[in-house]
Motif scaffolding. Structure first.
Motif, PDB file in Angstrom:
ATOM      1  N   ALA A  69     -10.215   7.382   0.555  1.00 36.41           N
ATOM      2  CA  ALA A  69      -9.719   8.619   1.161  1.00 36.41           C
ATOM      3  C   ALA A  69     -10.882   9.531   1.551  1.00 36.41           C
ATOM      4  O   ALA A  69     -10.863  10.173   2.603  1.00 36.41           O
ATOM      5  CB  ALA A  69      -8.765   9.334   0.203  1.00 36.41           C
ATOM      6  N   GLU A  70     -11.909   9.583   0.706  1.00 33.00           N
ATOM      7  CA  GLU A  70     -13.087  10.392   1.015  1.00 33.00           C
ATOM      8  C   GLU A  70     -13.810   9.867   2.257  1.00 33.00           C
ATOM      9  O   GLU A  70     -14.359  10.639   3.048  1.00 33.00           O
ATOM     10  CB  GLU A  70     -14.053  10.399  -0.167  1.00 33.00           C
ATOM     11  N   LEU A  71     -13.803   8.545   2.439  1.00 34.79           N
ATOM     12  CA  LEU A  71     -14.495   7.929   3.570  1.00 34.79           C
ATOM     13  C   LEU A  71     -13.661   7.919   4.845  1.00 34.79           C
ATOM     14  O   LEU A  71     -14.143   7.504   5.896  1.00 34.79           O
ATOM     15  CB  LEU A  71     -14.891   6.497   3.208  1.00 34.79           C
ATOM     16  N   GLY A  72     -12.405   8.346   4.741  1.00 32.88           N
ATOM     17  CA  GLY A  72     -11.543   8.360   5.915  1.00 32.88           C
ATOM     18  C   GLY A  72     -10.918   7.012   6.225  1.00 32.88           C
ATOM     19  O   GLY A  72     -10.304   6.839   7.278  1.00 32.88           O
ATOM     20  N   LEU A  73     -11.059   6.051   5.321  1.00 37.50           N
ATOM     21  CA  LEU A  73     -10.437   4.747   5.529  1.00 37.50           C
ATOM     22  C   LEU A  73      -8.932   4.811   5.294  1.00 37.50           C
ATOM     23  O   LEU A  73      -8.182   3.981   5.823  1.00 37.50           O
ATOM     24  CB  LEU A  73     -11.075   3.709   4.604  1.00 37.50           C
ATOM     25  N   VAL A  74      -8.494   5.744   4.481  1.00 36.59           N
ATOM     26  CA  VAL A  74      -7.065   6.015   4.308  1.00 36.59           C
ATOM     27  C   VAL A  74      -6.849   7.513   4.480  1.00 36.59           C
ATOM     28  O   VAL A  74      -7.778   8.315   4.348  1.00 36.59           O
ATOM     29  CB  VAL A  74      -6.542   5.552   2.927  1.00 36.59           C
ATOM     30  N   ASP A  75      -5.596   7.882   4.768  1.00 34.90           N
ATOM     31  CA  ASP A  75      -5.291   9.291   5.045  1.00 34.90           C
ATOM     32  C   ASP A  75      -5.005  10.096   3.799  1.00 34.90           C
ATOM     33  O   ASP A  75      -5.055  11.326   3.830  1.00 34.90           O
ATOM     34  CB  ASP A  75      -4.093   9.375   6.000  1.00 34.90           C
ATOM     35  N   GLY A  76      -4.682   9.412   2.718  1.00 34.47           N
ATOM     36  CA  GLY A  76      -4.395  10.151   1.503  1.00 34.47           C
ATOM     37  C   GLY A  76      -3.935   9.243   0.392  1.00 34.47           C
ATOM     38  O   GLY A  76      -3.787   8.027   0.566  1.00 34.47           O
ATOM     39  N   ILE A  77      -3.727   9.852  -0.774  1.00 29.88           N
ATOM     40  CA  ILE A  77      -3.229   9.141  -1.938  1.00 29.88           C
ATOM     41  C   ILE A  77      -1.725   9.337  -1.999  1.00 29.88           C
ATOM     42  O   ILE A  77      -1.241  10.462  -1.950  1.00 29.88           O
ATOM     43  CB  ILE A  77      -3.877   9.669  -3.231  1.00 29.88           C
ATOM     44  N   GLY A  78      -0.992   8.234  -2.082  1.00 31.90           N
ATOM     45  CA  GLY A  78       0.460   8.350  -2.116  1.00 31.90           C
ATOM     46  C   GLY A  78       1.134   7.000  -2.197  1.00 31.90           C
ATOM     47  O   GLY A  78       0.513   5.968  -1.934  1.00 31.90           O
ATOM     48  N   THR A  79       2.409   7.023  -2.564  1.00 31.69           N
ATOM     49  CA  THR A  79       3.212   5.808  -2.650  1.00 31.69           C
ATOM     50  C   THR A  79       4.342   5.888  -1.633  1.00 31.69           C
ATOM     51  O   THR A  79       4.642   6.948  -1.088  1.00 31.69           O
ATOM     52  CB  THR A  79       3.806   5.634  -4.046  1.00 31.69           C
ATOM     53  N   LEU A  80       4.980   4.764  -1.394  1.00 33.36           N
ATOM     54  CA  LEU A  80       6.071   4.720  -0.420  1.00 33.36           C
ATOM     55  C   LEU A  80       7.139   5.756  -0.744  1.00 33.36           C
ATOM     56  O   LEU A  80       7.486   6.581   0.106  1.00 33.36           O
ATOM     57  CB  LEU A  80       6.683   3.313  -0.402  1.00 33.36           C
ATOM     58  N   ARG A  81       7.649   5.737  -1.946  1.00 30.82           N
ATOM     59  CA  ARG A  81       8.754   6.647  -2.284  1.00 30.82           C
ATOM     60  C   ARG A  81       8.314   8.105  -2.284  1.00 30.82           C
ATOM     61  O   ARG A  81       9.055   8.983  -1.855  1.00 30.82           O
ATOM     62  CB  ARG A  81       9.357   6.260  -3.638  1.00 30.82           C
ATOM     63  N   GLY A  82       7.096   8.340  -2.751  1.00 30.70           N
ATOM     64  CA  GLY A  82       6.623   9.725  -2.773  1.00 30.70           C
ATOM     65  C   GLY A  82       6.442  10.301  -1.381  1.00 30.70           C
ATOM     66  O   GLY A  82       6.875  11.433  -1.099  1.00 30.70           O
ATOM     67  N   VAL A  83       5.817   9.538  -0.495  1.00 27.48           N
ATOM     68  CA  VAL A  83       5.577  10.020   0.867  1.00 27.48           C
ATOM     69  C   VAL A  83       6.889  10.148   1.632  1.00 27.48           C
ATOM     70  O   VAL A  83       7.122  11.139   2.342  1.00 27.48           O
ATOM     71  CB  VAL A  83       4.597   9.084   1.606  1.00 27.48           C
ATOM     72  N   VAL A  84       7.778   9.154   1.496  1.00 25.12           N
ATOM     73  CA  VAL A  84       9.056   9.201   2.207  1.00 25.12           C
ATOM     74  C   VAL A  84       9.904  10.366   1.712  1.00 25.12           C
ATOM     75  O   VAL A  84      10.548  11.065   2.503  1.00 25.12           O
ATOM     76  CB  VAL A  84       9.814   7.865   2.043  1.00 25.12           C
ATOM     77  N   ALA A  85       9.917  10.598   0.399  1.00 27.98           N
ATOM     78  CA  ALA A  85      10.702  11.705  -0.147  1.00 27.98           C
ATOM     79  C   ALA A  85      10.247  13.046   0.409  1.00 27.98           C
ATOM     80  O   ALA A  85      11.053  13.951   0.637  1.00 27.98           O
ATOM     81  CB  ALA A  85      10.608  11.693  -1.670  1.00 27.98           C
ATOM     82  N   LYS A  86       8.946  13.162   0.637  1.00 31.28           N
ATOM     83  CA  LYS A  86       8.410  14.421   1.166  1.00 31.28           C
ATOM     84  C   LYS A  86       8.590  14.526   2.678  1.00 31.28           C
ATOM     85  O   LYS A  86       8.954  15.578   3.196  1.00 31.28           O
ATOM     86  CB  LYS A  86       6.924  14.531   0.816  1.00 31.28           C
ATOM     87  N   ARG A  87       8.341  13.418   3.385  1.00 31.46           N
ATOM     88  CA  ARG A  87       8.383  13.431   4.843  1.00 31.46           C
ATOM     89  C   ARG A  87       9.804  13.308   5.388  1.00 31.46           C
ATOM     90  O   ARG A  87      10.172  13.968   6.359  1.00 31.46           O
ATOM     91  CB  ARG A  87       7.539  12.273   5.371  1.00 31.46           C
ATOM     92  N   TYR A  88      10.584  12.429   4.761  1.00 33.06           N
ATOM     93  CA  TYR A  88      11.960  12.179   5.224  1.00 33.06           C
ATOM     94  C   TYR A  88      12.899  12.245   4.019  1.00 33.06           C
ATOM     95  O   TYR A  88      13.359  11.219   3.520  1.00 33.06           O
ATOM     96  CB  TYR A  88      12.059  10.802   5.882  1.00 33.06           C
ATOM     97  N   PRO A  89      13.186  13.434   3.514  1.00 29.65           N
ATOM     98  CA  PRO A  89      13.937  13.576   2.258  1.00 29.65           C
ATOM     99  C   PRO A  89      15.332  12.965   2.283  1.00 29.65           C
ATOM    100  O   PRO A  89      15.855  12.610   1.219  1.00 29.65           O
ATOM    101  CB  PRO A  89      13.998  15.099   2.058  1.00 29.65           C
ATOM    102  N   ASP A  90      15.927  12.826   3.443  1.00 29.58           N
ATOM    103  CA  ASP A  90      17.280  12.268   3.521  1.00 29.58           C
ATOM    104  C   ASP A  90      17.284  10.788   3.872  1.00 29.58           C
ATOM    105  O   ASP A  90      18.347  10.198   4.070  1.00 29.58           O
ATOM    106  CB  ASP A  90      18.106  13.031   4.576  1.00 29.58           C
TER     107      ASP A  90
END
Length: 292
Positions: A224-245
């Protein structure tokens, strides 16, 4: 007097309710599991492999959801065949452009080499802090078996038209000129890999080419620091935040026949056992390089 409703009237009376129920169903995030070694030739002994052929149905099904808002790639792979990696990534981009939906990649235990190539097909990449990510390089591995043949008095006979038709034959002594040829191919493939990462990650990358494209592997936190990934997160965590329904629908790629039957250690012909055994060792070696 009781008025009887016709069959047509009964169906018509039901239609608004059916439509209403469907309209109340939420959006879908379709997830595709990309787990295993990337190879065009999966063996019956392999439990999980990735190829264009095995993932096509899962990808098509994932992108075909009528309430689709995003597609997630669940990646757990030590890499493998570069051409298969590129073809799958190109197919993901093709479907994403056609359906006009974002693609999110989630690196699980390992997204290395070709596994990271697949991750770069996504618009955003996430990893767990403990994931292993990167290995942007090219490796070739095999076995030298000429000594084994000599020990048992077996003679290898190969007849060719063309001086370079048989290079790096595992049953023949290694030649320096063949190794040099192989390294030239690796350099070309490495340049294509690095170009793909630059194209997909762009200005998000932090560091020089020597730092990013030297084959090193990093934890998800460092990636994440090197920009190889956009952030730390899991499927359910990111989906719950981005698409709660949203509902998560997982599509599984096809497995080899014996794996589907629960016989992923079996072989049907004794003559194939040696080749299958070497393939299994090579698959195991790809994972063990990363302590998995």
């Amino acid at each position: 007097m009781v008025e009887c409703m016709s069959v047509t009237d009964k169906i018509a009376a039901r239609l608004p309710k059916i439509v209403s129920e469907r309209s109340e169903r939420g959006p879908v995030v379709a997830a595709v599991r990309l787990h295993g070694v990337i190879t065009p030739t999966p063996t019956p002994m392999a439990r999980n492999t990735i190829s264009v052929q095995t993932v096509e149905t899962a990808l098509t099904r994932a992108f075909d959801h009528d309430r689709l808002v995003a597609v997630a790639l669940l990646i757990n792979s030590p890499g493998g065949a570069p051409t298969q990696s590129a073809l799958i990534a190109e197919r993901v981009r093709e479907l994403a452009a056609k359906k006009r939906v974002p693609v999110l990649a989630f690196c699980e235990d390992l997204a290395a080499s070709g596994g990271y190539w697949l991750a770069c097909a996504a618009d955003e990449i996430y990893a767990h802090g403990t994931s292993l990510v990167g290995s942007i390089g090219v490796v070739s591995a095999g076995f030298g078996l000429n000594g084994l043949l000599e020990r048992y008095g077996v003679e290898r006979r190969v007849h060719t038209a063309g001086d370079h038709k048989v290079r790096l034959d595992p049953f023949s002594p290694e030649k320096p000129e063949d190794v040099e040829w192989l390294k030239g191919l690796q350099v070309q493939l490495h340049e294509q890999f690095a170009a793909w990462v630059r194209e997909r990650r762009g200005d998000k990358l932090v560091g020089t080419d020597d730092e990013l494209f030297n084959g090193e592997i990093w934890t998800g936190a460092k990636a994440a620091e090197l920009g190889l990934v956009d952030g730390i997160g899991t499927l359910r965590g990111v989906v719950a935040k981005r698409y709660p329904d949203a509902e998560i629908a997982v599509a599984e790629p096809r497995k080899p026949l014996l794996a589907r039957l629960g016989l992923a250690g079996a072989t049907t012909r004794s003559g194939d056992f040696f080749a299958e055994g070497l393939a299994a060792l090579e698959e195991r070696a790809r994972w063990s390089r990363f302590g998995l």
